[in-house]
Design an enzyme around this catalytic site. Structure first.
Site, PDB file in Angstrom:
ATOM      1  N   SER A 118       0.611  -1.291   0.132  1.00 20.36           N
ATOM      2  CA  SER A 118      -0.199  -0.336   0.165  1.00 20.36           C
ATOM      3  C   SER A 118       1.467   1.140  -0.051  1.00 20.36           C
ATOM      4  CB  SER A 118      -0.732   0.147   1.165  1.00 20.36           C
ATOM      5  OG  SER A 118      -1.628   1.023   1.351  1.00 20.36           O
ATOM      6  N   GLY A 119       0.290   2.263  -1.072  1.00 21.53           N
ATOM      7  CA  GLY A 119       1.432   3.349  -0.362  1.00 21.53           C
ATOM      8  C   GLY A 119       2.272   3.342  -1.809  1.00 21.53           C
ATOM      9  N   THR A 123      -2.176   2.181  -7.699  1.00 19.27           N
ATOM     10  CA  THR A 123      -3.549   2.402  -8.473  1.00 19.27           C
ATOM     11  C   THR A 123      -2.460   3.867  -9.685  1.00 19.27           C
ATOM     12  OG1 THR A 123      -4.977   2.714  -6.028  1.00 19.27           O
ATOM     13  CG2 THR A 123      -5.627   4.156  -7.762  1.00 19.27           C
ATOM     14  N   ASN A 168      -1.251   5.467   3.219  1.00 19.61           N
ATOM     15  CA  ASN A 168      -1.404   5.544   1.959  1.00 19.61           C
ATOM     16  C   ASN A 168      -2.696   6.150   2.087  1.00 19.61           C
ATOM     17  OD1 ASN A 168      -1.929   6.230  -1.001  1.00 19.61           O
ATOM     18  ND2 ASN A 168      -1.957   4.046  -0.984  1.00 19.61           N
ATOM     19  N   SER A 171      -5.608   5.094  -0.527  1.00 24.92           N
ATOM     20  CA  SER A 171      -5.186   3.055  -0.389  1.00 24.92           C
ATOM     21  C   SER A 171      -6.654   2.546  -1.492  1.00 24.92           C
ATOM     22  CB  SER A 171      -4.315   2.999   0.672  1.00 24.92           C
ATOM     23  OG  SER A 171      -4.688   1.410   1.175  1.00 24.92           O
ATOM     24  N   SER A 172      -6.438   1.527  -1.637  1.00 30.76           N
ATOM     25  CA  SER A 172      -7.415   1.300  -2.547  1.00 30.76           C
ATOM     26  C   SER A 172      -7.784   0.139  -1.664  1.00 30.76           C
ATOM     27  CB  SER A 172      -7.359   0.142  -3.481  1.00 30.76           C
ATOM     28  OG  SER A 172      -7.090   1.477  -5.318  1.00 30.76           O
ATOM     29  N   GLY A 402      -2.135  -4.200  -1.699  1.00 28.08           N
ATOM     30  CA  GLY A 402      -0.789  -4.261  -1.562  1.00 28.08           C
ATOM     31  C   GLY A 402      -0.824  -5.644  -0.202  1.00 28.08           C
ATOM     32  N   GLU A 404      -0.102  -6.139   3.251  1.00 27.10           N
ATOM     33  CA  GLU A 404      -0.089  -5.081   4.373  1.00 27.10           C
ATOM     34  C   GLU A 404      -0.033  -5.892   5.812  1.00 27.10           C
ATOM     35  OE1 GLU A 404      -4.082  -2.603   3.219  1.00 27.10           O
ATOM     36  OE2 GLU A 404      -4.350  -4.065   4.810  1.00 27.10           O
TER      37      GLU A 404
END
Length: 1040
Positions: A118-119, A123, A168, A171-172, A402, A404
């Site tokens: 994440s981050g 995306t 993030n 973040s998705s 991603g 985590e």
């Protein structure tokens, strides 16, 4: 031929040198390819130079720069369009273009798999790929709407599926797989989106410092006042429990107001109707109101809702009965065999029912949103046209959460990391095993590589009846009391002996301190992660009470009608758990991915604080490990970086060898062997398989590609030169013939023109000679032209000799026939100059000149020193008004002072000299001593003024004897004698000045007169002589 080969090799070496200026743009080119430190050092060098992309063969490594670099412009897109994969520096556009070209040429489906934690920028990478396809693919007017909808689906899905986390800001919180559909021409015609595991628990709970989904804040910040009033909302997020609990609303870098405008525009393009938006915003607002519903425990221990204002708003927005909703939140319906029993809920169960309703409504609404976008992406024109039956290809984009690892990891992190394990397993199978299998099939010697196979971890999670998900499902559905602690005990019982599983009870003395009583630890491929089992059963069951489901099924909200169908109430079977649903959808996703040709993008986060230019070695080293980059690099270097079928390789590079150009008649394998021997490949640089050539080093491929480009330009230049020479030769012959003909005619025209010019010149010269001879005769045809020429020439030359002022006496000498005209012109010019001069004289200068004229009339030729005084202007006064005593001014009264000057007055009897002031007014002259008027001489009593013809400054003002009984004439001496006398004459308005020679008589008293004698000498003297006369001796140098 030898020269040509030498040129090719030199060009190859130059191109390789240019590629290695800043770091290595392909990790395969690293000398120490097995060293993780060398890998990290190369990544650091490129990151510091803002080179965020690096290849490992065809895999792209991307480091998030956390700043704008200006590398995503339209010119960059055009640069990478249709270019060979290795010709330009690494870029996400190169991955996209390569997948697109391979799809178009081979008519196969492709996949771009973007992974990272994440981050790391997954995306953003998917957005850049979509933008590249939108700008570079061929497009028709009818397909532009589908393209815009595909692009604008991103901000809508981000608003409803992304949130701020600790790592993030965008973040998705769901997995997204997008298919972009192309027709046989490579034109995008539509798309399809699949969503995976939306993090519904975030709706009701967020960790400290995080936020809920973006759409809640965007609606409150950017929504119109009328809309918010209709929804019963206030702008402050802190008023809503679901938004205020984590205290992260004001810490985000997101611009919610601008994002709301973007989402609103996207809704219009994606074809959302007014009713759709009204229902959608009603659901979002109802969730915020639902979070503010407060429960209170009554005396019987049951939950009640004391304030039902929020219930009314929810009922209005969802189109349900307030009483039914109120009952469903505080009571539960239990079905027996023949009857239904409604039991009140406890306070804890009511809170659970409220949160379950919020999660269920949001989760199903998100699914409806994805389906709505998919329906808008379907190309209606294509589906109804004859092209429907032609072959369609797709490029898939997988942007999924991603890996985590948080301080507190729950059920969501467990599912996310399980998904990443499966994707890593796919990478291992598709990359490592596929590489080895292909080499063995081609008969290429392979050196086995040791790598970590994470299938053992995937089995630990997903194995049927034995895996963690199966154990969790059993615990959720078994009768009797089940809790998160009993689930943990069941895990210890069934998988406790697994090498990659650990709990506090099973851990050793050192590891036990880092694991809580409600936690278990898994040793993932990316490292160890500790999960807290609290909430596992609840989130996995995701149970929505039947009573609440009945209320939602009767909703009049159009979206909820589609999300909650009445058929659900008739189905008595228990719905699959969240874990099972996720495992099933993940399996279907993997089937989709396996069916496509993959391209990989690995995203890396450089630091935790999202700071530009900061490179955290420890964090990046960890990501390199769990992304499997070193294993991938070892495969590429142990094996071969490039492989291609003989036919394709020969077809592309046959122009590099004379034996294979332009056509090779034998088997392709022999042609390739002949080609690479001519180019100069070394044995260690390549291997020949059964159907393909394998090139070990990318630099060999780069050199071959550069040589091909060089050869291609040479061939094209040679063809162009030959063809252009033929065309130019034809054009030259035509031009030469035309030029000869033109020259012939032009020379004749020039000769005729020259003859005419000479004939004309002879006639002109003859007429002028005749006119000159007869110039003095009266005007006649014989001399008329000459005379006119002379006049014109004289007038034109005269303009350069015209006098500039009155004193300028120059004038151009005229010819004899123009003497009279010249005189008239000169007079006119002089008059004009005089008129200009007179008009330019100011009033002050005019008055000064008048005074000089009076002085000339009085003194010219009469008194010495006059000629020297001409160039000295007269002053208006020699005494300022401030130098005159105020008492004198008072005695003078209203008479305006015209002139004043200091003088020396001599007594009439003893001739004693005294300093005085002579003041002239309009009516009289005053001789003043300090504050007294010693003598007033009115102009009417003035008899005359006498002065000598010498250069002295004496003047005598004569008065009539009867006008002044007590005083006689005034004897005065001053420096400016011409100025004083002139002023006095102009005030008296008549010439009363007498310039005497030798001596003059002056009046002393009645019957008495005095004499002043004027003489010259070596120096000036004034004295009284023996005869009692005043003698004035003038020096050789006169005064003014």
């Amino acid at each position: 031929e030898e020269v040509r080969r030498r040129h090719i090799r030199l060009h190859m070496e130059g191109a390789l040198t240019a590629r290695d200026k800043v770091g290595v743009q392909d990790f395969v080119l690293l000398d120490a390819h097995t060293s993780e430190s060398a890998f990290l050092d190369n990544l650091r060098k490129r990151f510091r130079e803002n080179l965020i992309y690096t290849y490992i063969g065809t895999l792209l490594v991307s480091v998030n720069p956390y700043q704008e670099l200006g590398i995503y412009t339209l010119s960059q897109m055009e640069l990478y369009q249709g270019v060979n994969f290795f010709e330009l520096p690494p870029h996400v556009y190169a991955i996209a273009d390569n997948a697109y070209r391979m799809m178009c040429s081979e008519l196969t489906n492709h996949l771009i798999l973007i992974s990272g934690e994440s981050g790391a920028g997954k995306t953003e990478a998917s957005k850049k790929i979509l933008q590249y396809f939108a700008m570079t693919c061929p497009m028709t007017d009818s397909l532009e709407i589908a393209r815009d909808r595909l692009l604008l689906s991103n901000p809508v899905l981000e608003a409803f599926g992304n949130a701020k986390t600790l790592r993030n800001d965008n973040s998705s919180r769901f997995g997204k797989y997008m298919d972009i559909q192309f027709d046989f021409k490579g034109i995008p015609i539509g798309g399809h989106i699949i969503g995976y595991l939306i993090e519904k628990s975030r709706v009701v709970y967020q960790n400290h410092g995080e936020r809920n989904f973006h759409i809640f804040y965007q609606l409150l910040e950017g929504g119109e006042e009328q809309l918010l009033a209709y929804l019963g909302l206030e702008r402050d997020p802190q008023l809503y429990r679901y938004l205020a609990q984590a205290h992260g609303a004001n810490e985000s870098s997101m611009n919610d107001r601008n994002d709301w405008k973007t989402v609103s525009n996207a809704f219009a393009v994606i074809d959302f109707t007014e009713d759709d938006l009204e229902n959608l915003f009603g659901i979002i607002a109802s969730i915020l109101h639902l979070g503010n519903v407060c429960f209170r425990e009554n005396h019987q221990g049951c939950a009640t809702i004391p304030v039902i204002n929020e219930i009314k708003w929810i009922a209005k927005l969802l189109g349900v009965q307030p009483s039914a909703l109120l009952e469903a939140l505080t009571h539960r319906k239990i079905e027996a065999q023949t009857e239904e029993v409604i039991c009140p809920l406890t306070l804890e169960n009511s809170v659970y029912a409220r949160d379950a309703m919020a999660k269920a409504v949001y989760g199903r609404t998100f699914t409806w949103l994805v389906n709505k976008i998919n329906s808008s992406l379907v190309n209606k024109i294509w589906e109804t046209s004859a092209w429907e039956f032609t072959k369609k290809t797709v490029i898939g984009l997988l942007d999924i959460y991603g890996f985590e690892v948080f301080d507190k990891n729950g059920f969501e992190q467990f599912c996310i990391n399980y998904c990443n394990e499966k994707l890593q397993q796919l990478l291992i199978e598709r990359t490592l095993k596929a590489e080895q299998a292909e080499y063995e099939m081609e008969g290429i010697e392979w050196e086995p590589i040791q790598y970590f196979n994470n299938k053992i971890i995937c089995d630990l999670v997903e194995e049927r009846h034995k895996g963690i998900i199966s154990i969790l499902d059993e615990e959720c559905i078994r009768p009797g009391p089940a809790s998160d602690l009993s689930f943990l005990e069941k895990l210890e019982e069934k998988v406790g002996k697994h090498a990659h599983f650990q709990t506090r009870k099973l851990a050793g003395p050192k590891g036990r301190k880092r694991i809580g009583w409600m936690e278990f630890r898994l040793f993932h491929y990316a490292g160890e992660v500790t999960y807290c089992t609290k909430g596992f059963l609840e989130k996995n069951s995701d149970l929505l009470y039947r009573h609440l489901k009945e209320v939602l099924c009767r909703s009049r909200n159009g979206i909820l009608k589609e999300c909650f169908l009445a058929a659900e109430l008739e189905n008595r079977r228990r719905s699959p758990t969240v874990g099972t649903q996720f495992k099933t959808s993940l399996s279907s996703l993997l089937e989709i991915l396996i069916s496509k040709e993959p391209s990989y993008i690995r995203c890396i986060k450089p630091n935790e604080r999202k700071e530009p230019s900061k490179f955290d070695d420890f964090l990046i080293r960890h990501q390199i490990k769990y992304l499997g980059l070193m294993e991938h690099l070892r495969v590429r270097r142990a094996g071969f970086a490039y492989r291609r079928k003989y036919e394709h390789f020969l077809q592309r590079y046959k122009s590099l060898c004379p034996d294979t150009w332009p056509h090779w008649r034998g088997p392709p394998a022999e042609g390739v062997e002949r080609l690479i021997k001519y180019i100069g490949y070394k044995p260690e640089e390549y291997k020949l398989g059964r159907t393909k050539i394998f090139i070990r080093f990318p630099r060999t491929l780069f050199a071959t590609e550069d040589a091909f480009e060089f050869s291609k330009h040479q061939l094209v230049a040679r063809i162009q030169a030959t063809y252009k020479a033929c065309l130019e030769r034809r054009v030259y012959v035509k031009k030469r013939q035309a030029a000869i003909k033109l020259e012939t005619h032009w020379r004749g025209a020039l000769a005729r023109k020259e003859a005419e010019r000479r004939k004309w010149a002879v006639l002109i010269v003859r007429r002028f000679i005749k006119g000159f001879i007869q110039r003095d005769k009266p005007l006649c045809p014989d001399n008329e032209e000459f005379v006119v020429f002379v006049r014109k020439n004289y007038i034109l030359n005269l303009r350069y000799h015209v006098p500039k002022n009155v004193l300028d006496k120059r004038w151009l000498r005229p010819p004899g026939i123009l003497q009279n005209a010249s005189d008239l012109l000169r007079k006119m010019c002089v008059r004009n100059l005089v008129r200009k001069y007179c008009r330019g004289i100011t009033a002050e200068r005019k008055a000064l000149m008048q005074q000089k004229a009076v002085a000339s009339a009085v003194f010219r030729g009469k008194k010495e020193g006059y000629a020297e005084s001409l160039n000295k202007p007269f002053a208006n006064s020699r005494i300022d008004e401030g130098d005159i005593n105020p008492k004198v001014l008072q005695l003078i009264g209203n008479e305006k002072i015209q002139y004043g000057i200091p003088v020396i007055k001599y007594d009439r009897k003893g001739f004693k000299a005294r300093q005085r002031q002579l003041i002239l007014t309009q009516k009289a002259a005053y001789v003043v001593e300090l504050a007294k008027i010693k003598q007033k001489i009115e102009y009417s009593a003035l008899k005359g003024v006498s002065t000598s013809n010498l250069s002295d400054g004496f003047l005598v003002i004569h008065v009539s004897p009867g006008a002044n009984k007590h005083k006689g004439d005034a004897i005065l001496q001053c420096e400016h004698i011409f100025e004083v006398v002139t002023k006095l004459v102009m005030l008296v308005k008549k010439n009363i000045v007498h310039v005497v020679q030798g001596s003059l008589q002056f009046y002393i008293s009645p019957g008495r007169e005095g004499t002043i004698v004027f003489d010259t000498g070596p120096e000036e003297q004034i004295y009284k002589d023996k005869n009692g006369q005043l003698t004035v001796v003038s020096g050789c140098l006169g005064r003014e």
